[in-house]
Design a protein around this motif. Sequence first.
Motif, PDB file in Angstrom:
ATOM      1  N   PHE A 111       0.852  -1.190   0.000  1.00  0.00           N
ATOM      2  CA  PHE A 111       0.000   0.000   0.000  1.00  0.00           C
ATOM      3  C   PHE A 111       0.887   1.239   0.000  1.00  0.00           C
ATOM      4  N   THR A 112       0.608   2.199  -0.917  1.00  0.00           N
ATOM      5  CA  THR A 112       1.484   3.354  -1.099  1.00  0.00           C
ATOM      6  C   THR A 112       0.670   4.636  -1.202  1.00  0.00           C
ATOM      7  N   SER A 113       1.147   5.672  -0.538  1.00  0.00           N
ATOM      8  CA  SER A 113       0.567   7.005  -0.646  1.00  0.00           C
ATOM      9  C   SER A 113       1.683   7.983  -0.988  1.00  0.00           C
ATOM     10  N   GLU A 114       1.447   8.819  -2.005  1.00  0.00           N
ATOM     11  CA  GLU A 114       2.526   9.685  -2.487  1.00  0.00           C
ATOM     12  C   GLU A 114       1.964  10.986  -3.037  1.00  0.00           C
ATOM     13  N   GLN A 115       2.700  12.088  -2.815  1.00  0.00           N
ATOM     14  CA  GLN A 115       2.354  13.373  -3.401  1.00  0.00           C
ATOM     15  C   GLN A 115       2.903  13.433  -4.826  1.00  0.00           C
ATOM     16  N   VAL A 116       2.025  13.616  -5.799  1.00  0.00           N
ATOM     17  CA  VAL A 116       2.417  13.653  -7.203  1.00  0.00           C
ATOM     18  C   VAL A 116       2.042  15.015  -7.787  1.00  0.00           C
ATOM     19  N   ILE A 117       2.996  15.631  -8.497  1.00  0.00           N
ATOM     20  CA  ILE A 117       2.760  16.933  -9.113  1.00  0.00           C
ATOM     21  C   ILE A 117       2.471  16.731 -10.601  1.00  0.00           C
ATOM     22  N   PHE A 118       1.308  17.229 -11.042  1.00  0.00           N
ATOM     23  CA  PHE A 118       0.912  17.143 -12.445  1.00  0.00           C
ATOM     24  C   PHE A 118       1.018  18.522 -13.096  1.00  0.00           C
ATOM     25  N   SER A 119       1.433  18.536 -14.331  1.00  0.00           N
ATOM     26  CA  SER A 119       1.390  19.756 -15.136  1.00  0.00           C
ATOM     27  C   SER A 119       0.101  19.733 -15.938  1.00  0.00           C
ATOM     28  N   VAL A 120      -0.661  20.819 -15.808  1.00  0.00           N
ATOM     29  CA  VAL A 120      -1.965  20.903 -16.480  1.00  0.00           C
ATOM     30  C   VAL A 120      -1.966  22.141 -17.374  1.00  0.00           C
ATOM     31  N   VAL A 121      -2.142  21.927 -18.674  1.00  0.00           N
ATOM     32  CA  VAL A 121      -2.197  23.027 -19.637  1.00  0.00           C
ATOM     33  C   VAL A 121      -3.529  22.929 -20.383  1.00  0.00           C
ATOM     34  N   ILE A 122      -4.282  24.037 -20.375  1.00  0.00           N
ATOM     35  CA  ILE A 122      -5.586  24.081 -21.035  1.00  0.00           C
ATOM     36  C   ILE A 122      -5.489  25.009 -22.245  1.00  0.00           C
ATOM     37  N   TYR A 123      -5.979  24.529 -23.384  1.00  0.00           N
ATOM     38  CA  TYR A 123      -5.968  25.291 -24.631  1.00  0.00           C
ATOM     39  C   TYR A 123      -7.393  25.568 -25.077  1.00  0.00           C
TER      40      TYR A 123
END
Length: 455
Positions: A111-123
């Motif tokens: 079982f794993t919990s992790e902070q993940v950073i996503f790049s979000v670009v909206i066009y």
Amino acid sequence: MVSTSADIGSPKIITNIDTISVRRLIIAGVLCFIALIVAIIVGATGPEVYESVSYNLYQCPDNTHIYSTNCTGSQLYPGSGAWSQYFDPITSLNKFWALQATPYSNNLTSFTSEQVIFSVVIYDGQGNVIKSQNSTQTVVCNTGFGQCNTFTLIDEEDLESISYAVDISIVSENTTIIGDVDFDVWRNSSSFSSFEIITHLTLLIISAIAIIGFLIAMRSFSLINWAFEQKFLFALFFGILLANNPFYGIQYATQGAFFPFLNAFFDIIFLSIFSLYSLMVLDRIRLESKKVEWDYSTISKIVVVVIFMILGLILFSWINVRDRKDPIIGSATSESGIQALFYLVATVFICILLWILLLVITAFPVAYARQYLFAKYLFTAVPIVVFVISILIGIIAGTFGPLNPNSLSVMYFNVLNNVFVAIVAYSYWPNANPFHKGVMGSGEEQSLVYQDDEI
């Protein structure tokens, strides 16, 4: 033939209640019942509130979440290319659009919990960048290739374009927790928004025509001679026109909070008028009162209804404005503040409804013992009981007013409001009017209808 009376005054206005027959009583009840059944059928088969489109990252055969050469999609990990997707056109009727992600474990052994950073670009539809930002999400996954938690990457309520596209990538270093991902694009159904607008507009037109007809029928009678209920009909007419809301569709063309507030104000005004009407009229029947007594009982009714109106306006406005400014998918009372206020308003309103039902019960033996009161009691109490029970069911179901509306609740409660006002208007429609030459209520004929102890 059963007869009742109006307020003391001369000459009397003979109404449908005064000359009602069992056949007409049954016909009126059946027509109201049919209207509500049709509303339930139309509402139950109406459009869903939200619509969604799902996209899968891997696009593997049989919807497996283990990447292989048979998969036609892409992978998402630090350093990989972005997941890109163009979405179907969005209109103002959709109100908002949101992108939710549901990752799947990448063959984890624990079982794993992790902070993940996503790049979000909206066009926009022309490829111009509307928004570019990073979104940090807590991803919680079980072992193997199981499903992880769902989170929202995009929540756009200010619709700046008709068409949108997005690029989603992972910018966190050394993140290997995520394998496959399901992306779900949510938005308010344009069909549901159109359904709401058409419902309000149709009922507004019908009610306006009916109100004009009633006023024409009453134009030859002095206002002094109108019964208490006929005078109160002005308030009910005003309330139903507001509840049908001539400005309802305008909210979809603006982004401000004014029209959502106006919707809340109109809804709560009608409920308050209904509550006060029910309390006042039923108590008059119970006491066989000939006029309104401004005593502690009357004042207490007004005070309780005003308290409900103020608290209800705050709650309905909060929900409507929040739904417009920052809509959420799911229960309208999911926020703790709204939930607490909902319980408070529901408690006050349920107390009013129970008070109304108590008056219905206590007024029955009085009306039953007075033949001239019984038709009036039936035409007053039965619609009120149906209305109260419907509201109680709506409150228990959590879909009433702006609280989690769906096609069924929108259609049924709006039709219910109009049917209630219609049956009250029919009850006190003058028997002699420009559309029908009936009993004029003069001389010996009037004395047969009214008695000295009538209200």
